[in-house]
Design an enzyme around this catalytic site. Structure first.
Site, PDB file in Angstrom:
ATOM      1  N   TRP A  92       2.064 -13.190 -18.087  1.00 38.19           N
ATOM      2  CA  TRP A  92       0.739 -13.588 -17.622  1.00 38.19           C
ATOM      3  C   TRP A  92       0.270 -14.590 -18.697  1.00 38.19           C
ATOM      4  O   TRP A  92      -0.427 -14.218 -19.631  1.00 38.19           O
ATOM      5  CB  TRP A  92      -0.197 -12.396 -17.507  1.00 38.19           C
ATOM      6  CG  TRP A  92       0.529 -11.127 -17.136  1.00 38.19           C
ATOM      7  CD1 TRP A  92       0.566  -9.997 -17.881  1.00 38.19           C
ATOM      8  CD2 TRP A  92       1.317 -10.851 -15.973  1.00 38.19           C
ATOM      9  NE1 TRP A  92       1.331  -9.057 -17.242  1.00 38.19           N
ATOM     10  CE2 TRP A  92       1.810  -9.545 -16.075  1.00 38.19           C
ATOM     11  CE3 TRP A  92       1.686 -11.594 -14.842  1.00 38.19           C
ATOM     12  CZ2 TRP A  92       2.631  -8.959 -15.104  1.00 38.19           C
ATOM     13  CZ3 TRP A  92       2.502 -11.005 -13.882  1.00 38.19           C
ATOM     14  CH2 TRP A  92       2.953  -9.713 -14.016  1.00 38.19           C
ATOM     15  N   CYS A 122      -7.481  -0.245   2.265  1.00 33.18           N
ATOM     16  CA  CYS A 122      -7.108  -0.567   3.644  1.00 33.18           C
ATOM     17  C   CYS A 122      -7.565   0.554   4.582  1.00 33.18           C
ATOM     18  O   CYS A 122      -7.882   1.652   4.132  1.00 33.18           O
ATOM     19  CB  CYS A 122      -5.601  -0.787   3.748  1.00 33.18           C
ATOM     20  SG  CYS A 122      -4.649   0.728   3.723  1.00 33.18           S
ATOM     21  N   CYS A 170       0.866  -1.177   0.000  1.00 31.64           N
ATOM     22  CA  CYS A 170       0.000   0.000   0.000  1.00 31.64           C
ATOM     23  C   CYS A 170       0.903   1.227   0.000  1.00 31.64           C
ATOM     24  O   CYS A 170       1.555   1.517   1.002  1.00 31.64           O
ATOM     25  CB  CYS A 170      -0.901  -0.010   1.226  1.00 31.64           C
ATOM     26  SG  CYS A 170      -1.727   1.580   1.425  1.00 31.64           S
ATOM     27  N   GLU A 211      11.252   0.157 -20.810  1.00 33.99           N
ATOM     28  CA  GLU A 211      11.127  -1.244 -21.220  1.00 33.99           C
ATOM     29  C   GLU A 211      10.656  -1.233 -22.670  1.00 33.99           C
ATOM     30  O   GLU A 211       9.573  -0.716 -22.967  1.00 33.99           O
ATOM     31  CB  GLU A 211      10.110  -1.993 -20.355  1.00 33.99           C
ATOM     32  CG  GLU A 211      10.583  -2.160 -18.929  1.00 33.99           C
ATOM     33  CD  GLU A 211       9.615  -2.969 -18.057  1.00 33.99           C
ATOM     34  OE1 GLU A 211       8.712  -3.635 -18.592  1.00 33.99           O
ATOM     35  OE2 GLU A 211       9.777  -2.897 -16.831  1.00 33.99           O
ATOM     36  N   GLU A 242       5.821   0.699 -12.828  1.00 36.00           N
ATOM     37  CA  GLU A 242       4.480   0.782 -13.411  1.00 36.00           C
ATOM     38  C   GLU A 242       3.416   1.143 -12.365  1.00 36.00           C
ATOM     39  O   GLU A 242       2.453   0.403 -12.155  1.00 36.00           O
ATOM     40  CB  GLU A 242       4.149  -0.515 -14.137  1.00 36.00           C
ATOM     41  CG  GLU A 242       5.116  -0.764 -15.281  1.00 36.00           C
ATOM     42  CD  GLU A 242       4.723  -1.892 -16.219  1.00 36.00           C
ATOM     43  OE1 GLU A 242       3.937  -2.755 -15.816  1.00 36.00           O
ATOM     44  OE2 GLU A 242       5.201  -1.880 -17.364  1.00 36.00           O
TER      45      GLU A 242
HETATM   46  C1  GAL Z   1       6.125  -4.959 -17.583  1.00 37.80           C
HETATM   47  C2  GAL Z   1       6.808  -4.986 -16.220  1.00 37.80           C
HETATM   48  C3  GAL Z   1       8.032  -5.868 -16.247  1.00 37.80           C
HETATM   49  C4  GAL Z   1       7.703  -7.174 -16.873  1.00 37.80           C
HETATM   50  C5  GAL Z   1       7.191  -6.925 -18.250  1.00 37.80           C
HETATM   51  C6  GAL Z   1       6.972  -8.219 -18.982  1.00 37.80           C
HETATM   52  O1  GAL Z   1       4.838  -4.520 -17.488  1.00 37.80           O
HETATM   53  O2  GAL Z   1       7.201  -3.702 -15.822  1.00 37.80           O
HETATM   54  O3  GAL Z   1       8.516  -6.029 -14.938  1.00 37.80           O
HETATM   55  O4  GAL Z   1       6.757  -7.833 -16.105  1.00 37.80           O
HETATM   56  O5  GAL Z   1       6.020  -6.198 -18.173  1.00 37.80           O
HETATM   57  O6  GAL Z   1       6.477  -8.029 -20.253  1.00 37.80           O
END
Ligand code: GAL
Length: 654
Positions: free
Chosen positions: A311, A151, A108, A302, A143
């Protein structure tokens, strides 16, 4: 020189690999390595016991290979000991219960106890590393989303925030219109964040929802401010940023980045390109949007390095040309640093299937080769970082619009972002630079200002748009503008677009939320366009008609108008059309305003220009999987799928 970076997690690999990894990165052309994100449990294995030895070693290896470091604070993933010793640091979900710990992001950011520990670890890192020559910049957390934690301390903080804003419960009741459905509060303690999934957001009071979103965004900006202050107190020259993304709970990016030194973004453009030609898939919009956070060039912290899958299930692998083309697309829209994610796919943890540049087998591969090409191309353009994007067109974005429209859907098939994107797409396809700027950005210097769906009104913006048009500028407004006051209640007693009626020279006689149904509009010259989502039936009050509906009971009524205003004019687009409508409309507006544009670009080909002290560079990107060819200023340009061509001001192709 544009900087090239790489995310590296030394703590995931045996230290015997570090030397070889650094040597390979340096050979590739990497300048900066991004380290330590998520590594809190390695830096503070037990409360108050710090261990930076491993990080010193990793930084040492990187520096020996001539590279510098973007050092990340690890506050996104607190160590398990912190959560168990201080359960009040755990984030609570919209269901009003603590989340399960063990994966990242479950802290949090508003909890005073968490803040204390976060400031301590960041402070320890700053004491050790800030100001050292190896450190290029700092990244805060990862992010960051808007704070939607429920909470007890977030609930109390929300009440305090409201108390400061409204002073008395009675004033809050009046502002929110709480007489509806017996929602009146008699005590601050009765106010709770809105818990889901008890009911859909549409069932809650929109005024309450908007203030709740504003509070969440304020928390995030405040967290960023406090963390930056810790680093800046040790090194007043430190460059501090954070890596933004378009997450579920969007923060107010402009407020957040006002606390930071440079805007930054995690750029994962699509790999599976849609077949429907109406899908707005180009990441050009996101990049123009990020540049608007601070109104200047930005960083990519990134950049797509391989197939996604953290995921799971996994997505498709990048097609040939995508890794290089998308990285160059970021540069074309103003990135001065592009850091790839990540050096190597992880062998353990949740992200095993989220692919970095190298696969688990650690061999050189096709993706690495594309990054090498990218590095070699940029080496030929050493002054590119001394250029930026100059735009004649601005599209204004407001976090309030985002928040209000997300929680109170106007119609099926109507989305705020889609409208923003349609205008940006049209400009990009006409070879015209475009800024996606904050609603309160200065308008001077633009020739055209587009304000899609200015729903929650701001009297200051109305006045600024009127002066802009009066002085010769062109304003473009769209449907669902002028609907709400600053509390997100409907404006009473004035036809839409209320505060913009004078500027637009028309009123909305009635409207039709047509949802997915397609209706058509046509111009006197015979052009016709399909529209959907929303239809404002317009009654001109001085405006000329640009297009009329050809269907339903309002066939013959105005759909798009143009109103001369002082030395300029204002367009009002009462509906949501297909891409061709915006191409035609923006084409006319840009010609009217003398903005140079590129005619005849094939679908999916995007042209942007960087100019400045370092020269002038035109970027021509084929953001499709088909070959494209067209004539640019008398010269035939042939582009392979995902190919970027760059033409310098001297007419050389790089
Ligand atoms: C981003 C995140 C990274 C990694 C990446 C994978 O959203 O900041 O840590 O998870 O996705 O594609």
């Amino acid at each position: 020189m544009i900087k090239i970076g790489m995310a590296y997690y030394p703590e995931h690999w045996d230290s015997s690999l570090w030397e070889e990894d650094a040597a390979r990165m340096a050979k590739l052309g990497v300048h900066v390595v991004r380290l330590a994100e998520f590594a809190w449990s390695r830096m503070e294995p037990q409360e108050g016991r710090f261990d930076f030895g491993w990080l010193d070693d990793a930084i040492g290896v990187i520096a020996r290979h001539g590279m510098r470091v973007i050092l990340c604070t690890p506050t996104n993933s607190a160590p398990v000991w912190l959560y168990t010793q201080h359960p009040e640091t755990v984030q609570w979900g919209r269901n009003g219960r603590p989340t399960d710990i063990g994966i990242r992001g479950h802290r949090c950011i508003q909890s005073p106890v968490f803040r204390r520990y976060a400031e301590r670890i960041t402070g320890e890192m700053a004491k050790r590393y800030a100001g050292r020559p190896e450190i290029y910049a700092w990244q805060l957390d990862n992010e960051l989303e808007s704070n939607h934690c429920t909470c007890p301390s977030c609930r109390a903080a929300f009440r305090r925030w409201l108390e400061e804003k409204y002073g008395t419960v009675e004033a809050l009741n009046r502002a929110w219109g709480n007489e509806v459905w017996s929602g009146e509060f008699t005590d601050w303690e009765q106010i709770q964040p809105l818990l889901a999934p008890d009911c859909l957001p549409d069932w809650h009071n929109p005024a309450f929802m908007l203030d709740y979103e504003r509070f969440g965004a304020w928390c995030t900006a405040d967290f960023v401010r406090s963390q930056r202050a810790v680093i800046r107190s040790v090194d007043p020259d430190a460059v501090v940023t954070t890596n933004s993304c378009f997450c579920a709970n969007l923060p107010d990016f402009h407020q957040e980045f006002a606390q930071l030194d440079v805007a930054a973004y995690d750029n994962y453009p699509p790999m599976d390109l849609p077949e429907d030609p109406e899908t707005l898939y180009s990441n050009g919009f996101a990049l123009d949007f990020i540049r608007g956070f601070k109104g200047k060039n930005f960083w990519i912290l990134e950049q797509l390095g391989g197939a996604g899958g953290c995921w799971s299930p996994m997505g498709v692998t990048p097609e040939p040309g995508m890794i290089e083309g998308y990285a160059l697309q970021a540069v074309a829209h103003g990135a001065d640093l592009v850091s790839f994610f990540r050096w190597r796919s992880s062998c353990s943890g949740a992200e095993q299937l989220g692919h970095g540049v190298l696969d688990h087998d650690n061999r050189d591969n096709r993706r690495l080769k594309e990054i090498e090409n990218f590095c070699r191309r940029l080496e030929k353009l050493p002054d590119l970082d001394k250029t930026d994007i100059h735009s004649d067109v601005a599209i204004l974005y407001g976090a309030d619009q985002e928040f209000a429209l997300k929680n109170q859907r106007q119609s099926r098939n109507f989305a705020y972002w889609k409208q923003l994107k349609l205008f940006q797409d049209a400009c990009m396809g006409l070879g015209v630079n475009v800024d996606v700027a904050a609603q309160d950005a200065p308008l001077e210097g633009y020739r055209v200002v587009v304000v899609p769906t200015h729903y929650v009104t701001d009297p200051d913006l109305t006045a600024r748009l009127e002066s802009f048009a009066a002085a010769g500028g062109t304003v473009v407004l769209t449907n669902r503008s002028g609907v709400k006051d600053e509390h997100n209640n409907c404006i009473f007693g004035e036809p839409l677009p209320t505060v913009f009626r004078k500027l637009c020279g028309c009123r909305v006689e009635e409207y039709d939320a047509v949802g997915e149904k397609r209706v058509h509009i046509a111009r006197d010259n015979g052009d016709s366009f399909a529209v959907t989502g929303w239809c404002d039936v317009l009654e001109p009050e001085g405006a000329q008609v640009w297009a009329r509906y050809t269907e339903k009971f309002y066939a013959g009524s105005a759909a798009v108008t143009r109103n001369p205003f002082g030395a300029g004019c204002a367009y009002y687009v009462g509906t949501v059309g297909e891409r061709a409508l915006y191409r035609a409309l923006m084409g006319q507006i840009l010609r009217e305003r003398g903005v140079p544009l590129v005619d005849g670009l094939p679908a999916g080909v995007e042209v942007t220009t960087r100019t400045g002290e370092g020269g002038s560079y035109r970027f021509i990107f084929n953001n499709t999987l088909q070959e494209k060819s067209f004539v640019l200023e008398g010269e035939t340009v042939l582009l392979r799928p995902m190919e970027m061509k760059i033409r310098t001001g001297e007419g050389e192709w790089v």
